[in-house]
Scaffold this active site. Structure first.
Site, mmCIF file in Angstrom:
data_model
loop_
_atom_site.group_PDB
_atom_site.id
_atom_site.type_symbol
_atom_site.label_atom_id
_atom_site.label_comp_id
_atom_site.label_asym_id
_atom_site.label_seq_id
_atom_site.Cartn_x
_atom_site.Cartn_y
_atom_site.Cartn_z
ATOM 1 N N LYS A 149 -16.320 21.360 -20.317
ATOM 2 C CA LYS A 149 -15.983 21.088 -21.950
ATOM 3 C C LYS A 149 -15.330 22.081 -22.557
ATOM 4 O O LYS A 149 -14.444 21.676 -23.212
ATOM 5 C CB LYS A 149 -17.599 21.021 -22.488
ATOM 6 C CG LYS A 149 -17.466 19.930 -23.856
ATOM 7 C CD LYS A 149 -18.946 19.744 -24.247
ATOM 8 C CE LYS A 149 -19.958 19.024 -23.545
ATOM 9 N NZ LYS A 149 -21.245 19.183 -23.973
ATOM 10 N N ARG A 165 -22.621 24.812 -27.833
ATOM 11 C CA ARG A 165 -22.937 23.825 -26.567
ATOM 12 C C ARG A 165 -22.895 24.439 -25.117
ATOM 13 O O ARG A 165 -22.346 25.441 -25.096
ATOM 14 C CB ARG A 165 -21.862 22.838 -26.653
ATOM 15 C CG ARG A 165 -21.807 21.869 -27.635
ATOM 16 C CD ARG A 165 -20.364 20.676 -27.568
ATOM 17 N NE ARG A 165 -20.446 19.755 -28.369
ATOM 18 C CZ ARG A 165 -19.823 19.804 -29.549
ATOM 19 N NH1 ARG A 165 -19.024 21.068 -30.038
ATOM 20 N NH2 ARG A 165 -19.729 18.851 -30.562
ATOM 21 N N GLY A 171 -29.878 16.959 -18.583
ATOM 22 C CA GLY A 171 -31.111 18.229 -18.667
ATOM 23 C C GLY A 171 -30.769 19.564 -19.003
ATOM 24 O O GLY A 171 -31.437 20.302 -19.277
ATOM 25 N N MET A 181 -29.024 22.070 -22.263
ATOM 26 C CA MET A 181 -29.415 22.149 -23.684
ATOM 27 C C MET A 181 -28.317 21.180 -24.614
ATOM 28 O O MET A 181 -27.350 21.082 -24.084
ATOM 29 C CB MET A 181 -29.011 23.435 -24.244
ATOM 30 C CG MET A 181 -30.030 23.690 -25.283
ATOM 31 S SD MET A 181 -29.476 25.368 -26.236
ATOM 32 C CE MET A 181 -27.892 24.817 -26.879
ATOM 33 N N ARG A 204 -11.919 13.065 -23.267
ATOM 34 C CA ARG A 204 -12.345 12.841 -21.751
ATOM 35 C C ARG A 204 -12.118 11.687 -21.299
ATOM 36 O O ARG A 204 -11.867 10.767 -22.029
ATOM 37 C CB ARG A 204 -14.095 13.057 -21.964
ATOM 38 C CG ARG A 204 -14.554 12.021 -22.529
ATOM 39 C CD ARG A 204 -16.248 12.245 -22.681
ATOM 40 N NE ARG A 204 -16.787 11.317 -23.754
ATOM 41 C CZ ARG A 204 -18.148 11.511 -24.065
ATOM 42 N NH1 ARG A 204 -18.924 12.336 -23.739
ATOM 43 N NH2 ARG A 204 -18.624 10.643 -25.063
ATOM 44 N N HIS A 217 -35.465 -9.575 5.212
ATOM 45 C CA HIS A 217 -34.864 -10.820 5.411
ATOM 46 C C HIS A 217 -34.049 -11.514 4.054
ATOM 47 O O HIS A 217 -32.986 -11.801 4.424
ATOM 48 C CB HIS A 217 -35.726 -11.847 6.141
ATOM 49 C CG HIS A 217 -35.240 -13.128 6.390
ATOM 50 N ND1 HIS A 217 -35.217 -14.175 5.795
ATOM 51 C CD2 HIS A 217 -34.629 -13.452 7.451
ATOM 52 C CE1 HIS A 217 -34.714 -15.158 6.266
ATOM 53 N NE2 HIS A 217 -34.199 -14.723 7.293
ATOM 54 N N ARG A 221 -25.383 -12.164 15.182
ATOM 55 C CA ARG A 221 -26.845 -12.242 15.544
ATOM 56 C C ARG A 221 -26.839 -13.601 16.194
ATOM 57 O O ARG A 221 -27.252 -14.534 15.284
ATOM 58 C CB ARG A 221 -27.695 -12.126 14.606
ATOM 59 C CG ARG A 221 -27.498 -10.564 13.740
ATOM 60 C CD ARG A 221 -28.054 -10.443 12.297
ATOM 61 N NE ARG A 221 -26.930 -10.863 11.504
ATOM 62 C CZ ARG A 221 -26.812 -10.352 10.247
ATOM 63 N NH1 ARG A 221 -27.409 -9.572 9.852
ATOM 64 N NH2 ARG A 221 -25.830 -10.966 9.635
ATOM 65 N N ARG A 229 -24.089 -10.107 19.607
ATOM 66 C CA ARG A 229 -25.248 -9.221 20.069
ATOM 67 C C ARG A 229 -26.289 -10.224 20.938
ATOM 68 O O ARG A 229 -26.384 -11.316 20.522
ATOM 69 C CB ARG A 229 -25.883 -8.689 19.049
ATOM 70 C CG ARG A 229 -27.181 -8.080 19.214
ATOM 71 C CD ARG A 229 -27.842 -7.203 18.118
ATOM 72 N NE ARG A 229 -28.467 -8.317 17.285
ATOM 73 C CZ ARG A 229 -29.012 -8.080 15.950
ATOM 74 N NH1 ARG A 229 -29.054 -6.824 15.602
ATOM 75 N NH2 ARG A 229 -29.679 -9.227 15.483
ATOM 76 N N SER A 268 -21.919 0.579 18.535
ATOM 77 C CA SER A 268 -21.924 0.182 17.244
ATOM 78 C C SER A 268 -23.451 0.780 16.598
ATOM 79 O O SER A 268 -24.585 0.249 17.326
ATOM 80 C CB SER A 268 -21.995 -1.395 17.144
ATOM 81 O OG SER A 268 -22.108 -1.724 15.818
ATOM 82 N N GLY A 315 -26.567 0.496 14.490
ATOM 83 C CA GLY A 315 -27.385 -0.350 14.012
ATOM 84 C C GLY A 315 -28.277 0.514 13.136
ATOM 85 O O GLY A 315 -29.266 0.785 13.402
ATOM 86 N N THR A 316 -27.583 1.161 11.944
ATOM 87 C CA THR A 316 -28.318 1.923 11.066
ATOM 88 C C THR A 316 -29.699 1.237 10.346
ATOM 89 O O THR A 316 -30.329 2.274 9.939
ATOM 90 C CB THR A 316 -27.259 2.568 10.346
ATOM 91 O OG1 THR A 316 -26.671 1.341 9.507
ATOM 92 C CG2 THR A 316 -26.273 3.560 10.710
ATOM 93 N N ASP A 357 -32.082 -0.184 12.011
ATOM 94 C CA ASP A 357 -33.089 0.244 12.905
ATOM 95 C C ASP A 357 -33.076 1.744 13.109
ATOM 96 O O ASP A 357 -34.272 2.130 13.103
ATOM 97 C CB ASP A 357 -33.078 -0.386 14.416
ATOM 98 C CG ASP A 357 -33.754 -1.842 14.299
ATOM 99 O OD1 ASP A 357 -34.749 -1.814 14.314
ATOM 100 O OD2 ASP A 357 -32.983 -2.776 14.474
ATOM 101 N N CYS A 407 -22.818 -1.517 12.029
ATOM 102 C CA CYS A 407 -23.055 -2.912 11.710
ATOM 103 C C CYS A 407 -24.501 -2.886 11.140
ATOM 104 O O CYS A 407 -24.722 -4.054 10.821
ATOM 105 C CB CYS A 407 -23.082 -3.788 12.945
ATOM 106 S SG CYS A 407 -24.273 -3.455 14.148
ATOM 107 N N TYR A 413 -14.718 1.537 12.696
ATOM 108 C CA TYR A 413 -14.756 0.233 12.039
ATOM 109 C C TYR A 413 -16.028 0.085 11.227
ATOM 110 O O TYR A 413 -17.150 0.890 11.913
ATOM 111 C CB TYR A 413 -14.407 -1.114 12.280
ATOM 112 C CG TYR A 413 -15.534 -1.446 13.562
ATOM 113 C CD1 TYR A 413 -16.633 -2.154 13.368
ATOM 114 C CD2 TYR A 413 -15.060 -1.086 14.957
ATOM 115 C CE1 TYR A 413 -17.536 -2.612 14.258
ATOM 116 C CE2 TYR A 413 -15.930 -1.596 15.829
ATOM 117 C CZ TYR A 413 -17.329 -2.047 15.689
ATOM 118 O OH TYR A 413 -18.326 -2.490 16.540
#
Lengths: 868, 868
Positions: A22, A92, A101, A103, A330, A446, A553, A609, A755, A757-758, A760, A822, A842
């Protein structure tokens, strides 16, 4: 000793770290020659000194700011603490990074009994003076002296009721004077203006350590050491009469993005009155009519600021007795549509570069171009809130089963499918639904995954609802009953469930958006693929810019009504011969589906897969369904129950699935390889260029890969030899178990791609079942035990670290491996940035996330965090 | 070029890498001046040359070994290939490490038609000559020329039947000569002895690459590059007449360990005849009676060898025409009892050091001192084999439920509890059973863990059995039906199920064993604790040497019949107030149990884990049980079903459990803290010194620990303040999720100990549910996809790596954290070695594994792999 106090003409916008955001902006505007009420800033370094000294201000500080104060007084022509000609301040906090949070602002600092009397005399407006005074005491007591603000409100209300007043405007100068007297009995208020200032500075510094600020810093990795600055600015008043007023304005239309100055103004009002909306403001042009000179100054100022900051600005200004003052500038908040339009037009205007334009658009904003969205202004009757699982807004009649959904949709109704949870057997109903709402399940349940894949709006894990299929109702915790046939609206972007038909803005393609996407493609390094199984989804994905399929899949192809029984019969087979009969039938289905995929993705890679889910997922659950199946496939129900019982698992997610199926039933893998390569041969003969990539799931070590690769290679060579044809293909592995990532260097020699499989990988790294974590993740978020649902935003600390180990160590072992992701994180912008930084090749996501992924990938490559 | 051929007098026992283990020992004995039939060794380096040259022997090799051969001929006074005075050889492979899958020995190499005739003449024993010849052809064809040995057996049998012969002794010289003629029609046998030798050498080298040898090397991390040596040794014959013979002997009794020369001898027999057991051998003392001089030579030799090798030796020797020859010496195999006795006595005799003694005892051997064991010689009627889940042997009447078990046990019967699987509700039956047998479940299933904890023999995952509760039978895949009341015997060390009562050796404490354990305590660095919940188990653990409790699973205290309903009522509570009522009741139970534990473990640390399992594990499953519970606790069955349904999970292992319970239900943790510290206060007042360590399970990040530590600290301080007493306590965390290990450096500042829960850590690292992996782990082992069940032996590559990351990174952050392991691996010797190397402070295991862990910990610290 470093300089502790800076006047507004001694800094610039580059001094955020020293003067706070500021303060730096106030200095910048001052340097631009704009009429900013003068003041000074106490540095963040002083804050650090304060803490080091055990919360004590440096001895010399007061001396230093008194020097600055003298200069401010000279410039403003008034004196702090002087009853004859008083100067008041606003104080300020100002951290280098904007932070909740901290002042609140204190206005009118410098008033006491004597000075208020002086102010009343000087302005000839005692009511104004005493109103300002009582506001100041209340604010000061609340934020500096930690006295509960409720007490003061209570006193005012009491006073009003005993004096027959209702509104603030009913209160006279004397009334406010009396209120001030009462207030002073509640709080030990310091009369000395310099004491007030010192206490306010200390309070700003101390607010750096409020619990809320600490948690915020921890969540956002803001170093604790930074500290906050304090800005002390001369007060000006818009409520001095009709030649005064306050306004807020945007340099362009924040809703449409049109290049047109846009703002509101209130005559005879303080800045906070405009924001609080006490009276209805006028369009800013009204100022032009009454005070053309001032308006001209305002107009030029806003144009100058936009050009200077090279972004649409949100400004606040005040006119006091005909004199124009700038209080704040701003970057302006804007709608998605506006953000795209402004970014693209600013490039055309030569104001910013293409890559800057990309950074100006937040990926959340892009949703508006992909789905209809609930109009925020129209929202009403929100009866429950769940997880925002798949964006968009939709309205429809409530149904409770996939069959009902089909029936009602066939009659031309728009339907919302409401379930406790969904399973693959509900797909046919989900396909026709306008929206999906489930009581259970998280962001990767799902329902969520399928809905995102279809681009259908969905809310999951809405545990405020209790669904009763038998009764045909969903009851909220507050007792609202939603019945079959009721019309409701879902906001998939916010997770809100509303009664009735709520207005929506249509998804609209825009030329600006297409231009932006084309820039994104130019600036990104990461490729974007889609997760898709059907030719329709594949075509949609390609239309939205997907550069291949990153995850097909195969099991999804067996859930259709005409196939599921064959699949079940295969699973229930008791001999290899029996199993082979049904596998031969499944081969035909699989072959045909994959052929269509290859055609839709002609010339682009398609990652397929191998069968992944536990086999019992395909079997019927209820007695009724088992008996029906028994009749259809001619196998005793007793036998089906027995085999299903044997296949049942305590923790299916960690059970007999993934490549473990290939190990035990190589014949299933043989069938799938035949289908894939057979389809590739046919596609080639039909003039397409198929690029199959076969992916082995849930690997734990290299021996599995060797075993299965042998099966795959053998199957492929048999077909290619017989057909005397050559098809390029790749074999790779899905990286889902922590063990696979930790041993990636051992897997490397045997694979051409990896690849991640994040979904799992996150489950196993956290020990969070995505099906069950809905029970505690909300509590974890609420208690700030986690910053984000790890199934939505990739956890970089542990999951990301495992990915990093895998990429670095396997790359060191073998060059040329392609890396992808993926899991559902492939469509999450923050996770995409991480994948970019990690050097993946990718990301693969739901078709409807592809445009967002394209932009996020470009933003990651351009390098700076989006400024949203 | 390095020397390729070594004569027996040119090497020593330190040349294993160069000459192979067998060759090095032959050289050693030769150097000791023992009468070893002379010979030479072709080095392992030659083997490597052979492979590098594309499986071709080095050109100069034959020239080199012909030089050695000349010297051997001189020493032996006979010539290779000389019909007048033939010298024959045995040819053997000899890798630096003993290895299955390598080539068998070829005896009598150097025979052909002419030489056999000469041998017949020279010995005057044509039958001996032709019998040797036909044996040689058969062996050579089989192992060198890869001709199926069955063919030869078939010809002999055909010949015998057409000539009216039955046994080999019925065959005359002419018969064997005719057999030789027939053999030669089956195989293109090389007549030239030098060609035979060359082919044999090549065959030894090639056998390095048999699939079995390759897999063995991979499994045991033996470098492929090592290669094998070939030893070529002159033949001597024990079957030359009554002044000849062969024997095997041990320098001490291999069964009891007594220091007493012990062996067997056959007059007029070749070495292989003794081993094959064609005739019953005589005690070796018989040789002393007939040929005292030879016996004296033998006795001195064995004494010399034992002293030289400093271990009990297993020797083979032959006497040819009154001349004594040593053929082999090696460390002798021995029983557990013998291994301990020999090790301890050899220390007393000054032969070995205490730490060497520790390395001489394999931990498997120690089992015999802890449990009765099925006598291997008595085994019969093995009808099924499962997982050797808990060692020991036991016999009893078959029962199929915990209730039956209690009833029968009450009548004084020994019972074997047979279940498909066990649950906590079966504990009362398991407590009284002599043995436990389950159809399902792996090495860390409930049945296995509980049985090991109780020291009860158990076999789990015995899927060759199909258990039918209703019929009261367990039927094997072969159709054997075991019915209720039948007597069966379990061998928990091998996993074998036998019909009837099979003889067992009693568990016997021995002074030697106690001495060995005292040495183990002297030489180990790792502390050993036990996993225990009951005072009985704790007392047993302490008696067996436990130095504290490393894991007290508090939930086990709620499964007793009189408590489970209170626990259930607590879980089914619908308000916090209702829950508190039941928590108050549970508090009493928990307090009393823990008080007893503190008393049993007076002065030793007791690690108490906060409630860990998913709550639904406590609830009844069947309709019948739900209805009964409803009646008992006065809650509608409908309500119970509803709440149970809500608590049900898809993957409970990854669900709402561990510290997640503390986050959502802090009141449960508050109760547990009250119980623990309340008990500690009482124990202190009763004069004990309790050392509670409170362990937070299933942590994923430091914020959970902060939140829960706050609850714990608050609870503790309240009590200690009220009682005005001070109790030392520690707060720590269980390391079970991969995320905890990867973020250990962040947890470090908040904890005083970290205990690796490697059961869960393995589950998550592999994605293997220990309840379900029984379906595929056997297939994985069978297909050699994994070397060992990761729930039995800690996987060092991934799970171990995570532990390493955790220890190293947290230690770098904070000194003084105590590290332990409390998964089932804490009792596995190989895993204990890893824990030692990693620098953990303690392992914690089932009470009955404590002695084994003490020895394994000492062996790890002494440093060398046990030589078993």
């Amino acid at each position: 000793m470093a300089k502790r106090v800076y006047l507004f003409n001694e800094g610039s916008k580059d001094d955020r770290d020293l003067l706070g955001g500021k303060g730096a902006n106030l200095c910048e505007m001052t340097s631009l020659g704009l009429p900013v009420p003068f003041g000074f800033i106490i540095t963040t370094g002083t804050c650090r000194e304060f803490f080091q000294a055990g919360n004590k201000l440096p001895t010399l500080l007061e001396q230093e700011y008194r020097v600055a104060l003298d200069l401010v007084e000279k410039k403003m022509g008034a004196r702090f603490g002087d009853p004859e000609n008083p100067l008041l301040f606003s104080v300020r906090s100002g951290a280098p990074v904007s932070m909740p949070g901290m002042m609140n602002t204190i206005l009118n600092l410098g008033l006491n009994d004597e000075i208020t009397e002086g102010l009343a005399k000087k302005t000839g407006n005692p009511r104004f003076a005493y109103d300002s005074y009582r506001r100041f005491i209340q604010m000061f007591a609340d934020v500096v002296m930690d006295v509960d603000g409720e007490k003061f409100e209570h006193e005012i209300n009491q006073y009003k009721s005993t004096h027959g007043k209702t509104l603030d405007v009913d209160m006279s100068a004397d009334d406010w004077r009396e209120i001030v007297r009462i207030y002073k009995t509640l709080v030990d208020f310091p009369e000395d203006p310099f004491e007030q200032l010192k206490m306010a500075v200390e309070a700003v510094f101390l607010s750096w350590h409020t619990p809320r600020a600490i948690v915020y810093r921890e969540m956002n990795n803001i170093p604790d050491i930074l500290g906050t600055a304090v800005s002390v600015q001369s007060m000006v008043f818009g409520n001095f009469g009709d030649d005064s007023g306050s306004g807020v304005a945007f340099t362009r239309n924040p809703s449409t993005g049109e290049h047109q100055f846009f703002g509101e103004y209130l005559f005879n009002a303080a800045g906070e009155d405009v924001v609080a909306g006490i009276r209805t403001p006028l369009p800013v042009e009204a100022l032009g009519e009454r005070m053309p000179g001032v308006y001209d100054q305002l107009f030029k100022t806003q144009a100058l600021l936009e050009k200077h900051y090279r972004d649409m600005q949100d400004i606040e200004f005040t006119v006091q007795e005909g004199v124009f003052y700038m209080l704040q500038t701003r970057s302006g908040k804007r709608t998605g549509r506006a953000s795209v339009k402004i970014a693209v037009e600013m490039v055309k205007e030569g104001l910013i570069t293409e890559s800057e334009a990309l950074m100006r658009v937040s990926t959340d904003h892009v949703e508006a171009f992909l789905h209809p969205m609930v109009d925020p202004a129209a929202k009403t009757d929100i009866v429950a809130t769940g997880l925002a699982a798949s964006p968009g807004g939709s309205t429809g009649k409530v149904v409770f089963s996939a069959e009902e959904a089909e029936d009602e949709a066939a009659k031309g109704h728009s339907v919302i499918l409401v379930r406790r949870e969904t399973t693959p057997e509900d797909i046919h109903g989900m396909r026709v639904a306008a929206g999906i709402l489930t009581e259970l399940g998280g962001m990767t349940s799902h329902a969520a995954v399928v809905a995102r894949g279809m681009g259908v709006c969905a809310i999951t894990g809405c545990d405020a609802l209790s669904v009763d299929y038998a009764a045909g109702t969903a009851t909220t915790t507050e007792g609202v009953v939603i019945s079959r046939g009721d019309t409701i609206t879902l906001d998939g972007a916010s997770g809100e469930v509303m009664l009735g038909d709520i207005a929506k803005t249509e998804a609209s393609s825009s030329d600006d958006f297409q231009v932006l996407l084309s820039w994104a493609d130019k600036y990104r390094r990461l490729k974007v693929r889609a997760n898709a199984e059907t030719p329709e989804d594949a075509a949609k994905a390609r239309e939205l810019g997907a550069e291949g399929i990153g995850l097909c899949r195969t099991e999804h192809m067996f859930f259709a009504a005409d196939r599921i029984d064959v699949m079940r019969a295969m699973i229930l087979s008791e001999t290899r011969e029996e199993r082979q009969t049904f596998l031969d039938q499944l081969l035909t289905f699989q072959h045909d589906d994959i052929l269509e995929l290859f055609k839709a993705m002609d010339g682009l890679p398609v990652t397929i897969r191998l069968l992944d889910p536990p086999l019992h997922e395909f079997l019927p659950q209820t007695e009724e369904d088992i008996n029906a199946l028994a009749e259809r496939i001619g196998k005793p129900a007793e036998k089906i129950r027995e085999i299903a019982g044997r296949l049942e698992e305590v923790n299916p997610m960690l059970g007999f699935r993934g490549c473990r199926l290939s190990v035990v039933y190589p014949e299933i893998t043989e069938m799938q390889v035949k289908a894939i390569i057979g389809a590739a041969v046919d596609a080639t003969e039909q003039g397409c260029r198929p690029l199959p990539e076969i992916m082995i799931p849930l690997v734990i070590n290299v021996r599995e890969i060797r075993l299965i690769t042998k099966i795959i290679d053998k199957g492929i060579h048999e077909i290619l030899k017989e057909k005397n044809i050559s098809i390029p293909y790749k074999i790779g592995t899905m990286m889902e178990t922590p063990r696979a990532t930790l041993g990636a260097y051992r897997l490397a020699p045997e694979v051409e791609f990896m690849s991640f499989g994040t979904n799992d990988l996150t489950q196993m790294t956290y020990g969070f079942s995505r099906d069950d974590a809905g029970k505690f993740i909300p509590r974890y978020l609420e208690k700030k035990l986690i910053d984000a649902d790890p199934f939505v935003t990739l956890d970089q600390r542990a999951v990301g670290r495992l990915m990093e180990i895998a990429v670095n160590e396997s790359r060191a072992k073998k060059k040329g491996i392609k890396y992808g992701i993926c899991g559902e994180h492939g469509g999450d912008p923050r996770s995409i940035r991480f994948c970019h930084d990690l050097g993946l090749d990718y990301v693969s996501c739901s078709p409807f996330r592809v445009p967002i992924a394209r932009i996020a990938a470009a933003q990651a490559n351009v390098g700076v965090e989006p400024n949203d």
